[in-house]
Scaffold this motif. Structure first.
Motif, short mmCIF file in Angstrom:
data_model
loop_
_atom_site.label_atom_id
_atom_site.label_comp_id
_atom_site.label_asym_id
_atom_site.label_seq_id
_atom_site.Cartn_x
_atom_site.Cartn_y
_atom_site.Cartn_z
N ARG A 7 0.84 -1.20 0.00
CA ARG A 7 0.00 0.00 0.00
C ARG A 7 0.87 1.25 0.00
O ARG A 7 1.77 1.37 0.83
CB ARG A 7 -0.89 0.04 1.25
N VAL A 8 0.59 2.15 -0.91
CA VAL A 8 1.21 3.48 -0.87
C VAL A 8 0.06 4.48 -0.88
O VAL A 8 -0.64 4.61 -1.89
CB VAL A 8 2.13 3.72 -2.09
N ASN A 9 -0.14 5.14 0.24
CA ASN A 9 -1.29 6.05 0.32
C ASN A 9 -1.23 7.12 -0.76
O ASN A 9 -0.14 7.60 -1.12
CB ASN A 9 -1.32 6.74 1.69
N LEU A 10 -2.39 7.51 -1.25
CA LEU A 10 -2.47 8.71 -2.08
C LEU A 10 -2.00 9.88 -1.23
O LEU A 10 -1.98 9.81 0.01
CB LEU A 10 -3.91 8.93 -2.55
N MET A 11 -1.64 10.98 -1.87
CA MET A 11 -1.31 12.18 -1.11
C MET A 11 -2.62 12.78 -0.57
O MET A 11 -3.70 12.38 -0.99
CB MET A 11 -0.56 13.16 -2.01
N PRO A 12 -2.54 13.75 0.36
CA PRO A 12 -3.79 14.34 0.87
C PRO A 12 -4.66 14.94 -0.24
O PRO A 12 -5.88 15.06 -0.09
CB PRO A 12 -3.29 15.43 1.84
N SER A 13 -4.06 15.26 -1.36
CA SER A 13 -4.82 15.75 -2.53
C SER A 13 -5.52 14.61 -3.26
O SER A 13 -6.19 14.84 -4.26
CB SER A 13 -3.86 16.44 -3.50
N PHE A 14 -5.35 13.38 -2.76
CA PHE A 14 -5.87 12.16 -3.39
C PHE A 14 -5.26 11.91 -4.77
O PHE A 14 -5.90 11.33 -5.65
CB PHE A 14 -7.41 12.18 -3.47
N GLN A 15 -4.02 12.39 -4.94
CA GLN A 15 -3.28 12.08 -6.17
C GLN A 15 -2.15 11.10 -5.86
O GLN A 15 -1.79 10.89 -4.70
CB GLN A 15 -2.70 13.38 -6.78
N LEU A 16 -1.61 10.48 -6.91
CA LEU A 16 -0.55 9.49 -6.73
C LEU A 16 0.71 10.12 -6.18
O LEU A 16 1.13 11.21 -6.63
CB LEU A 16 -0.23 8.83 -8.09
N ASP A 17 1.35 9.45 -5.24
CA ASP A 17 2.63 9.89 -4.68
C ASP A 17 3.73 9.16 -5.46
O ASP A 17 4.23 8.11 -5.04
CB ASP A 17 2.67 9.53 -3.19
N LEU A 18 4.09 9.72 -6.60
CA LEU A 18 4.95 8.99 -7.55
C LEU A 18 6.30 8.58 -6.95
O LEU A 18 6.76 7.46 -7.17
CB LEU A 18 5.18 9.84 -8.81
N GLU A 19 6.89 9.47 -6.17
CA GLU A 19 8.20 9.15 -5.57
C GLU A 19 8.07 7.93 -4.66
O GLU A 19 8.84 6.97 -4.75
CB GLU A 19 8.73 10.35 -4.77
N ALA A 20 7.08 7.99 -3.77
CA ALA A 20 6.89 6.90 -2.81
C ALA A 20 6.54 5.60 -3.53
O ALA A 20 6.98 4.52 -3.12
CB ALA A 20 5.79 7.27 -1.81
N ILE A 21 5.78 5.70 -4.59
CA ILE A 21 5.38 4.49 -5.33
C ILE A 21 6.61 3.84 -5.96
O ILE A 21 6.83 2.64 -5.85
CB ILE A 21 4.32 4.83 -6.41
N LYS A 22 7.41 4.67 -6.61
CA LYS A 22 8.61 4.12 -7.27
C LYS A 22 9.52 3.45 -6.25
O LYS A 22 10.11 2.40 -6.52
CB LYS A 22 9.34 5.21 -8.04
N ALA A 23 9.61 4.05 -5.07
CA ALA A 23 10.46 3.47 -4.03
C ALA A 23 9.88 2.17 -3.49
O ALA A 23 10.61 1.30 -3.00
CB ALA A 23 10.64 4.49 -2.89
N ALA A 24 8.57 2.02 -3.57
CA ALA A 24 7.92 0.85 -2.96
C ALA A 24 7.83 -0.35 -3.89
O ALA A 24 7.60 -1.48 -3.44
CB ALA A 24 6.53 1.24 -2.46
N ILE A 25 7.96 -0.12 -5.19
CA ILE A 25 7.85 -1.23 -6.15
C ILE A 25 9.05 -2.18 -5.98
O ILE A 25 10.19 -1.73 -5.91
CB ILE A 25 7.77 -0.71 -7.60
N THR A 26 8.74 -3.48 -5.87
CA THR A 26 9.78 -4.49 -5.72
C THR A 26 9.59 -5.54 -6.82
O THR A 26 8.59 -5.50 -7.54
CB THR A 26 9.66 -5.21 -4.35
N PRO A 27 10.52 -6.49 -6.94
CA PRO A 27 10.30 -7.56 -7.93
C PRO A 27 9.04 -8.37 -7.65
O PRO A 27 8.52 -9.04 -8.54
CB PRO A 27 11.55 -8.44 -7.78
N GLN A 28 8.51 -8.31 -6.41
CA GLN A 28 7.29 -9.04 -6.08
C GLN A 28 6.03 -8.32 -6.60
O GLN A 28 4.97 -8.92 -6.66
CB GLN A 28 7.17 -9.21 -4.56
N THR A 29 6.17 -7.05 -6.93
CA THR A 29 4.99 -6.27 -7.37
C THR A 29 4.56 -6.73 -8.76
O THR A 29 5.20 -6.41 -9.75
CB THR A 29 5.32 -4.75 -7.41
N LYS A 30 3.49 -7.50 -8.82
CA LYS A 30 3.07 -8.05 -10.11
C LYS A 30 1.93 -7.28 -10.75
O LYS A 30 1.81 -7.20 -11.96
CB LYS A 30 2.66 -9.53 -9.95
N VAL A 31 1.03 -6.74 -9.93
CA VAL A 31 -0.14 -6.03 -10.46
C VAL A 31 -0.32 -4.71 -9.71
O VAL A 31 -0.28 -4.69 -8.48
CB VAL A 31 -1.44 -6.87 -10.30
N ILE A 32 -0.48 -3.62 -10.46
CA ILE A 32 -0.79 -2.31 -9.86
C ILE A 32 -2.23 -1.95 -10.21
O ILE A 32 -2.64 -2.09 -11.36
CB ILE A 32 0.19 -1.22 -10.39
#
Ligand SMILES: *Cc1c(COP(=O)(O)O)cnc(C)c1O
Length: 350
Positions: free
Chosen positions: A122-147
């Motif tokens: 889980r990577v929370n949306l920002m308070p603006s309810f938009q994607l937190d691109l930096e945090a998402i990129k940091a959280a993606i691992t080889p296990q991440t199969k479906v977004i």
């Protein structure tokens, strides 16, 4: 990109179930599927199994979408919920792979992962309810199969910035799902026009919301032929019943009602948004591109319980990230909305 390689290893090369009716679909005396030619005890014309690939319905959908697509780019499901579950089951190896979601969001993605013993990132949306691109990129691992991205987002109602989605799409080579359950209510840009560029993209739509056909259970996915083939190989052969297929075909004869209802719901939503925001115990009404409003109250619990007493049921979303004190209110018929506003205006005096 080889889509087959994204599948769970034991599913690579899996072929769709061959039903009697898909081996031979011509006219004649049909003694090939163990049906009962004497008739349906329920009444109605239900003795024969339905078209497993729903070709007539898909042609209508393709025609209506008005994009450069063919039937092979469409998958129909028993609600988009079925498709979400199929996606998780097809691409995520239990106890190994994970899906990634951006809360606050529709909970079915997590539910399907949980049922299949698939991890949840889980990577929370920002308070603006938009994607937190930096945090998402940091959280993606080889296990991440479906977004999973939901736009307009349920429960916040906003469209997710299309440019942000594109940035993520460009950097992710797993399965990318964009849930457009509410896109019919907006002029927002649909991702279906990106299918030819991204073979790993699946866009989800449903007949449950703007079409008003929730009880019939019909959703569909738009994707590359390779991606749709994977879902076809996974599915139960007759996953969309003939009644639903027939009534969906009829719905396409009645597009004026579809458009009018959307227009009316949007007008009603805008009016509700304005009127609710004037109430002094309301802290904020979030702008919405869908048929619901997320509303932050000073005391959401009290409002929720008061409305229940008035026999008006809304959804408590207050425990979700960035949704403290928030209720999600579906836009109803004009009479229902009037009743809601009337009740809310009396809230203080209770
Ligand atoms: C309602 C909803 C769906 C469910 O669609 P069905 O076709 O009824 O299964 C899917 N996604 C989101 C975001 C929804 O809110």
């Amino acid at each position: 990109m080889d889509i087959q390689k994204l599948l769970r290893p034991h599913l690579i090369g899996l072929k769709p179930y061959v039903s009697a009716r898909s081996e031979y679909s011509g006219e004649g005396i049909l003694l090939d599927a163990n049906e009962n030619a004497l008739g349906a005890v329920s009444g109605g014309d239900f003795t024969r199994y339905p078209d497993p690939l729903q070709q007539q319905l898909k042609s209508k959908i393709v025609n209506w979408l008005d994009a450069d697509l063919s039937n092979e780019n469409i998958f129909c499901g028993n609600g988009s919920d079925e498709i979400i579950e199929l996606i998780v089951r097809a691409f995520c190896e239990p106890a190994q792979d994970a899906i990634m979601v951006f809360p606050p969001v529709f909970s079915m993605y997590e539910k399907c992962a949980q049922i299949n013993n698939v991890g949840i990132q889980r990577v929370n949306l920002m308070p603006s309810f938009q994607l937190d691109l930096e945090a998402i990129k940091a959280a993606i691992t080889p296990q991440t199969k479906v977004i999973f991205v939901c736009t307009p987002n349920n429960p916040s109602g906003n469209l997710i910035h299309f440019e942000d989605i594109k940035i993520l799409l460009d950097s992710f080579d797993g399965v990318f799902v964009i849930d457009e359950a509410y896109i019919d209510f907006t002029k927002g840009k649909s991702a279906i026009y990106e299918i030819d560029k991204y073979p790993n993209l699946l866009v989800l739509r449903t007949f449950s919301k703007a079409w008003g056909m929730a009880a019939l259970r019909l959703g569909f996915a738009i994707g590359s032929k390779e991606m749709i083939h994977c879902l076809n190989a996974m599915k139960m052969p007759y996953n969309v019943n003939v009644y639903t297929q027939d009534l969906a075909l009829k719905a396409f004869e009645n597009l004026a009602m579809f458009e009018n209802n959307i227009d009316l719901l949007n007008v009603e939503r805008n009016e509700l948004e304005k009127q609710i925001s004037w109430l002094e115990f309301v802290k904020k009404v979030y702008p919405s591109n869908a048929n619901y409003l997320l509303v932050k109250f000073e005391d959401a619990q009290a409002v929720y319980e008061y409305l229940i007493k008035e026999q008006i049921v809304v959804r408590d979303r207050s425990y979700l990230p960035h949704c403290e004190g928030c209720l999600r209110i579906t836009v109803g018929s004009p009479e229902e909305n009037k009743a809601l506003l009337g009740a809310l205006k009396n809230f203080k005096s209770v």
